[in-house]
Design an enzyme around this catalytic site. Structure first.
Site, PDB file in Angstrom:
ATOM      1  N   GLU A 235     -11.423   4.011   4.537  1.00 30.34           N
ATOM      2  CA  GLU A 235     -11.267   5.300   5.432  1.00 30.34           C
ATOM      3  C   GLU A 235     -12.443   5.394   6.144  1.00 30.34           C
ATOM      4  OE1 GLU A 235      -8.338   6.494   6.014  1.00 30.34           O
ATOM      5  OE2 GLU A 235      -7.216   6.754   4.165  1.00 30.34           O
TER       6      GLU A 235
ATOM      7  N   TRP B 112      -5.669  -0.010  10.445  1.00 29.63           N
ATOM      8  CA  TRP B 112      -5.286   0.407   8.507  1.00 29.63           C
ATOM      9  C   TRP B 112      -5.470  -1.559   8.675  1.00 29.63           C
ATOM     10  CZ3 TRP B 112      -7.513   2.758   5.452  1.00 29.63           C
ATOM     11  CH2 TRP B 112      -7.280   2.992   3.903  1.00 29.63           C
TER      12      TRP B 112
ATOM     13  N   TYR C 194       0.959  -1.277  -0.233  1.00 31.13           N
ATOM     14  CA  TYR C 194      -0.307   0.379  -0.094  1.00 31.13           C
ATOM     15  C   TYR C 194       0.599   1.396  -0.352  1.00 31.13           C
ATOM     16  CZ  TYR C 194      -3.117   3.868   1.638  1.00 31.13           C
ATOM     17  OH  TYR C 194      -4.006   4.860   1.939  1.00 31.13           O
TER      18      TYR C 194
END
Length: 184
Positions: free
Chosen positions: A45, A53, A23
């Protein structure tokens, strides 16, 4: 051992196939032009709020499948059966407020597309703003968009700086991709 100060520090020694490393190296901070991908990032998000995350990275394919490939128009048309399906889907975050926000926000984006031509054009129209002004703007239009969610969404899509430190090897690649913050 001290905790890493930045995401760049955190991923530096991770294996190349680590979810965070992939990522960081290929998505974080790079501008997105496609409205569906922007919407997908906003969904991730929003769903990350209160969670890690890493969990979002592990579930991102499940989110894409559950939310019709992040197709804005398709999600905006979701009805009660879709809402129930999403709330029963163990592959995503089954939070009533987050599911409702995704469907609502898709409808908002459709309206922005009608008015501005695209969600990206709406973002570009308002750029540059600082994080507090962006947050205020997002709260006026979208659901479940507090300061951290808005800040990470905009940083991760190239509208706010800070995704990478200048010494990070990916920083130069992000600059070459032309993030909005570098064009101010």
């Amino acid at each position: 051992m001290d905790a890493p100060k930045t995401y760049c520090d955190y991923v530096r020694d991770l294996a190349p196939d680590n979810l965070h490393r992939v990522y960081h190296d290929t998505a974080y901070g790079f501008p997105l032009d496609d409205d569906n991908e922007l919407f997908g990032r906003l969904i991730l998000e929003i769903n990350q709020a209160g969670l890690s995350w890493e969990l979002m990275l592990k579930k991102q394919d499940n989110f894409r499948r559950a939310y019709a490939g992040f197709d804005v128009a398709a999600v905006a048309a979701f009805g009660e059966a879709d809402r129930a399906r999403l709330l029963a889907d163990a592959g995503i975050i089954r939070n009533r407020l987050k599911v409702g926000a995704a469907i609502h926000n898709a409808g908002v984006i459709l309206g922005l597309q009608e008015e501005y031509g695209s969600f990206k054009a709406w973002l570009d129209h308002h750029h540059p703003l600082d994080k507090p002004a962006w947050t205020k703007l997002f709260k006026r239009h979208f659901k479940f968009t507090g300061g951290e969610i808005v800040g990470e969404f905009l940083m991760s899509t190239g509208y706010l700086p800070g995704a990478h430190v200048e010494g990070c090897p990916v920083y130069g690649q992000v600059l070459k991709a032309g993030p909005a913050w570098a064009q101010d």
